[in-house]
Design a protein around this motif. Structure first.
Motif, PDB file in Angstrom:
ATOM      1  N   MET A   1       0.821  -1.186   0.000  1.00 23.97           N
ATOM      2  CA  MET A   1       0.000   0.000   0.000  1.00 23.97           C
ATOM      3  C   MET A   1       0.873   1.260   0.000  1.00 23.97           C
ATOM      4  SD  MET A   1      -3.109   1.057  -0.174  1.00 23.97           S
ATOM      5  CE  MET A   1      -4.331  -0.098   0.328  1.00 23.97           C
ATOM      6  N   LYS A   2       1.995   1.194   0.701  1.00 24.21           N
ATOM      7  CA  LYS A   2       2.867   2.370   0.794  1.00 24.21           C
ATOM      8  C   LYS A   2       3.390   2.806  -0.577  1.00 24.21           C
ATOM      9  CE  LYS A   2       4.192   1.530   5.513  1.00 24.21           C
ATOM     10  NZ  LYS A   2       5.227   1.344   6.502  1.00 24.21           N
ATOM     11  N   LYS A   3       3.631   1.858  -1.452  1.00 23.19           N
ATOM     12  CA  LYS A   3       4.154   2.193  -2.773  1.00 23.19           C
ATOM     13  C   LYS A   3       3.138   2.948  -3.621  1.00 23.19           C
ATOM     14  CE  LYS A   3       7.537  -1.480  -3.087  1.00 23.19           C
ATOM     15  NZ  LYS A   3       8.024  -2.622  -3.852  1.00 23.19           N
ATOM     16  N   PHE A   4       1.854   2.741  -3.348  1.00 27.01           N
ATOM     17  CA  PHE A   4       0.837   3.421  -4.147  1.00 27.01           C
ATOM     18  C   PHE A   4       0.965   4.934  -4.065  1.00 27.01           C
ATOM     19  CE2 PHE A   4      -1.480  -0.544  -4.609  1.00 27.01           C
ATOM     20  CZ  PHE A   4      -1.930  -0.416  -5.905  1.00 27.01           C
ATOM     21  N   PHE A   5       1.317   5.452  -2.896  1.00 28.62           N
ATOM     22  CA  PHE A   5       1.423   6.904  -2.760  1.00 28.62           C
ATOM     23  C   PHE A   5       2.512   7.461  -3.674  1.00 28.62           C
ATOM     24  CE2 PHE A   5      -0.805   5.718   1.113  1.00 28.62           C
ATOM     25  CZ  PHE A   5      -1.868   6.604   1.052  1.00 28.62           C
ATOM     26  N   LYS A   6       3.540   6.677  -3.909  1.00 32.39           N
ATOM     27  CA  LYS A   6       4.592   7.081  -4.839  1.00 32.39           C
ATOM     28  C   LYS A   6       4.084   6.999  -6.282  1.00 32.39           C
ATOM     29  CE  LYS A   6       8.562   5.708  -3.118  1.00 32.39           C
ATOM     30  NZ  LYS A   6       9.705   4.848  -2.875  1.00 32.39           N
ATOM     31  N   TYR A   7       3.405   5.882  -6.608  1.00 34.87           N
ATOM     32  CA  TYR A   7       2.904   5.693  -7.970  1.00 34.87           C
ATOM     33  C   TYR A   7       1.837   6.729  -8.330  1.00 34.87           C
ATOM     34  CZ  TYR A   7       5.137   1.097  -7.657  1.00 34.87           C
ATOM     35  OH  TYR A   7       6.035   0.077  -7.496  1.00 34.87           O
ATOM     36  N   LEU A   8       1.007   7.098  -7.369  1.00 33.87           N
ATOM     37  CA  LEU A   8      -0.060   8.070  -7.619  1.00 33.87           C
ATOM     38  C   LEU A   8       0.479   9.452  -7.957  1.00 33.87           C
ATOM     39  CD1 LEU A   8      -2.435   6.963  -4.755  1.00 33.87           C
ATOM     40  CD2 LEU A   8      -2.947   6.824  -7.205  1.00 33.87           C
ATOM     41  N   GLN A   9       1.710   9.724  -7.545  1.00 33.04           N
ATOM     42  CA  GLN A   9       2.330  11.021  -7.801  1.00 33.04           C
ATOM     43  C   GLN A   9       3.330  10.971  -8.951  1.00 33.04           C
ATOM     44  OE1 GLN A   9       3.311  13.144  -3.961  1.00 33.04           O
ATOM     45  NE2 GLN A   9       3.035  11.030  -3.263  1.00 33.04           N
ATOM     46  N   ASN A  10       3.372   9.867  -9.638  1.00 34.85           N
ATOM     47  CA  ASN A  10       4.324   9.695 -10.727  1.00 34.85           C
ATOM     48  C   ASN A  10       4.067  10.729 -11.821  1.00 34.85           C
ATOM     49  OD1 ASN A  10       5.573   8.546 -13.216  1.00 34.85           O
ATOM     50  ND2 ASN A  10       6.105   6.905 -11.792  1.00 34.85           N
ATOM     51  N   PRO A  11       5.112  11.358 -12.342  1.00 35.44           N
ATOM     52  CA  PRO A  11       4.917  12.363 -13.398  1.00 35.44           C
ATOM     53  C   PRO A  11       4.376  11.776 -14.705  1.00 35.44           C
ATOM     54  CG  PRO A  11       7.253  12.161 -12.815  1.00 35.44           C
ATOM     55  CD  PRO A  11       6.491  11.260 -11.913  1.00 35.44           C
ATOM     56  N   SER A  12       4.531  10.475 -14.893  1.00 30.87           N
ATOM     57  CA  SER A  12       3.984   9.828 -16.087  1.00 30.87           C
ATOM     58  C   SER A  12       2.472   9.658 -15.902  1.00 30.87           C
ATOM     59  CB  SER A  12       4.637   8.465 -16.304  1.00 30.87           C
ATOM     60  OG  SER A  12       3.899   7.718 -17.247  1.00 30.87           O
ATOM     61  N   PHE A  13       1.701  10.282 -16.797  1.00 35.31           N
ATOM     62  CA  PHE A  13       0.248  10.225 -16.698  1.00 35.31           C
ATOM     63  C   PHE A  13      -0.266   8.785 -16.729  1.00 35.31           C
ATOM     64  CE2 PHE A  13      -3.989  10.224 -18.633  1.00 35.31           C
ATOM     65  CZ  PHE A  13      -4.665  10.992 -17.702  1.00 35.31           C
ATOM     66  N   GLU A  14       0.308   7.946 -17.574  1.00 38.25           N
ATOM     67  CA  GLU A  14      -0.149   6.557 -17.708  1.00 38.25           C
ATOM     68  C   GLU A  14       0.041   5.787 -16.400  1.00 38.25           C
ATOM     69  OE1 GLU A  14       1.916   8.013 -19.963  1.00 38.25           O
ATOM     70  OE2 GLU A  14       0.488   8.225 -21.611  1.00 38.25           O
ATOM     71  N   ILE A  15       1.202   5.947 -15.780  1.00 38.14           N
ATOM     72  CA  ILE A  15       1.486   5.245 -14.524  1.00 38.14           C
ATOM     73  C   ILE A  15       0.578   5.763 -13.416  1.00 38.14           C
ATOM     74  CG2 ILE A  15       3.220   4.884 -12.711  1.00 38.14           C
ATOM     75  CD1 ILE A  15       5.326   4.866 -14.986  1.00 38.14           C
ATOM     76  N   ALA A  16       0.450   7.073 -13.313  1.00 41.71           N
ATOM     77  CA  ALA A  16      -0.404   7.655 -12.271  1.00 41.71           C
ATOM     78  C   ALA A  16      -1.865   7.249 -12.472  1.00 41.71           C
ATOM     79  CB  ALA A  16      -0.265   9.169 -12.261  1.00 41.71           C
ATOM     80  N   SER A  17      -2.338   7.214 -13.702  1.00 39.74           N
ATOM     81  CA  SER A  17      -3.724   6.819 -13.986  1.00 39.74           C
ATOM     82  C   SER A  17      -3.983   5.363 -13.638  1.00 39.74           C
ATOM     83  CB  SER A  17      -4.059   7.049 -15.460  1.00 39.74           C
ATOM     84  OG  SER A  17      -4.059   8.409 -15.751  1.00 39.74           O
ATOM     85  N   ASP A  18      -3.061   4.488 -14.029  1.00 39.42           N
ATOM     86  CA  ASP A  18      -3.200   3.069 -13.685  1.00 39.42           C
ATOM     87  C   ASP A  18      -3.167   2.876 -12.171  1.00 39.42           C
ATOM     88  OD1 ASP A  18      -3.399   2.363 -16.327  1.00 39.42           O
ATOM     89  OD2 ASP A  18      -1.344   1.596 -16.504  1.00 39.42           O
ATOM     90  N   ALA A  19      -2.271   3.578 -11.513  1.00 37.21           N
ATOM     91  CA  ALA A  19      -2.182   3.479 -10.054  1.00 37.21           C
ATOM     92  C   ALA A  19      -3.471   3.968  -9.409  1.00 37.21           C
ATOM     93  CB  ALA A  19      -0.987   4.280  -9.545  1.00 37.21           C
ATOM     94  N   GLN A  20      -4.041   5.057  -9.925  1.00 32.56           N
ATOM     95  CA  GLN A  20      -5.282   5.600  -9.373  1.00 32.56           C
ATOM     96  C   GLN A  20      -6.426   4.603  -9.526  1.00 32.56           C
ATOM     97  OE1 GLN A  20      -6.026   8.224  -7.564  1.00 32.56           O
ATOM     98  NE2 GLN A  20      -8.214   7.911  -7.614  1.00 32.56           N
ATOM     99  N   ALA A  21      -6.545   3.998 -10.681  1.00 33.94           N
ATOM    100  CA  ALA A  21      -7.617   3.022 -10.917  1.00 33.94           C
ATOM    101  C   ALA A  21      -7.477   1.820  -9.989  1.00 33.94           C
ATOM    102  CB  ALA A  21      -7.608   2.579 -12.385  1.00 33.94           C
ATOM    103  N   THR A  22      -6.264   1.321  -9.832  1.00 28.49           N
ATOM    104  CA  THR A  22      -6.022   0.176  -8.950  1.00 28.49           C
ATOM    105  C   THR A  22      -6.238   0.557  -7.493  1.00 28.49           C
ATOM    106  OG1 THR A  22      -4.393  -0.649 -10.539  1.00 28.49           O
ATOM    107  CG2 THR A  22      -4.335  -1.597  -8.319  1.00 28.49           C
TER     108      THR A  22
END
Length: 174
Positions: A1-22
């Motif tokens: 769960m802790k890693k999600f906060f990093k992924y949600l702030q990723n500058p890559s829109f695709e990564i941040a969007s996928d992380a948000q959906a998950t």
């Protein structure tokens, strides 16, 4: 769960969007599992959620986070409301959400209002929070809410919620 906060702030829109959906799926799919997880880690989780997502400088991150927060708190209502009650009973969380009400973007303001009304409606709220926040800011809140509108003029539910919140703020007693 802790890693999600990093992924949600990723500058890559695709990564941040996928992380948000998950992230959304994880936090809204199985009510009892989410309630159980958050009942043991809610302090850490909501501290991260507030500081990394709701207070983010990124508009999309803030908007998605405040919408998801409303979904999570609504999802945790009823029999699993202890986590929701702790969040809406938190002085820091109330300040974060009230700051979002002042956001320049109307959509963030509306989503923040949907969370803020849970704070106002919380009947188990500690008197310190009522006294320090709602009473101290009563005039400003009433002015803000009096002028607060959303572009959908025929949104009767929004207007009813706004009237109810205004009534609650007017009648707050410590």
């Amino acid at each position: 769960m802790k890693k999600f906060f990093k992924y949600l702030q990723n500058p890559s829109f695709e990564i941040a969007s996928d992380a948000q959906a998950t992230f959304k799926e994880l936090l809204t799919r199985h009510k009892s599992t989410v309630a159980e997880y958050l009942s043991t880690d809610d302090d850490w989780f909501f501290q991260e959620y507030n500081s990394k997502l709701l207070e983010s400088t990124n508009y999309i991150t803030r908007r998605q986070a405040v919408r998801l927060l409303g979904d999570i708190l609504e999802f945790l209502g009823g029999s699993n409301s202890a986590v929701k009650d702790r969040y809406v009973g938190s002085l820091h969380s109330k300040k974060v959400v009230m700051n979002l009400l002042k956001d320049a973007n109307r959509h963030i303001q509306l989503e923040s209002f949907n969370v803020f009304k849970l704070f106002v409606a919380n009947q188990r709220e500690p008197n310190e929070i009522v006294r320090n926040i709602l009473q101290a800011n009563r005039r400003k809140l009433l002015e803000f809410l009096g002028d607060f509108y959303f572009d959908r003029v025929d949104d009767d539910e929004f207007e009813a919620d706004k009237r109810k919140v205004i009534r609650e703020i007017i009648t707050v007693k410590c």
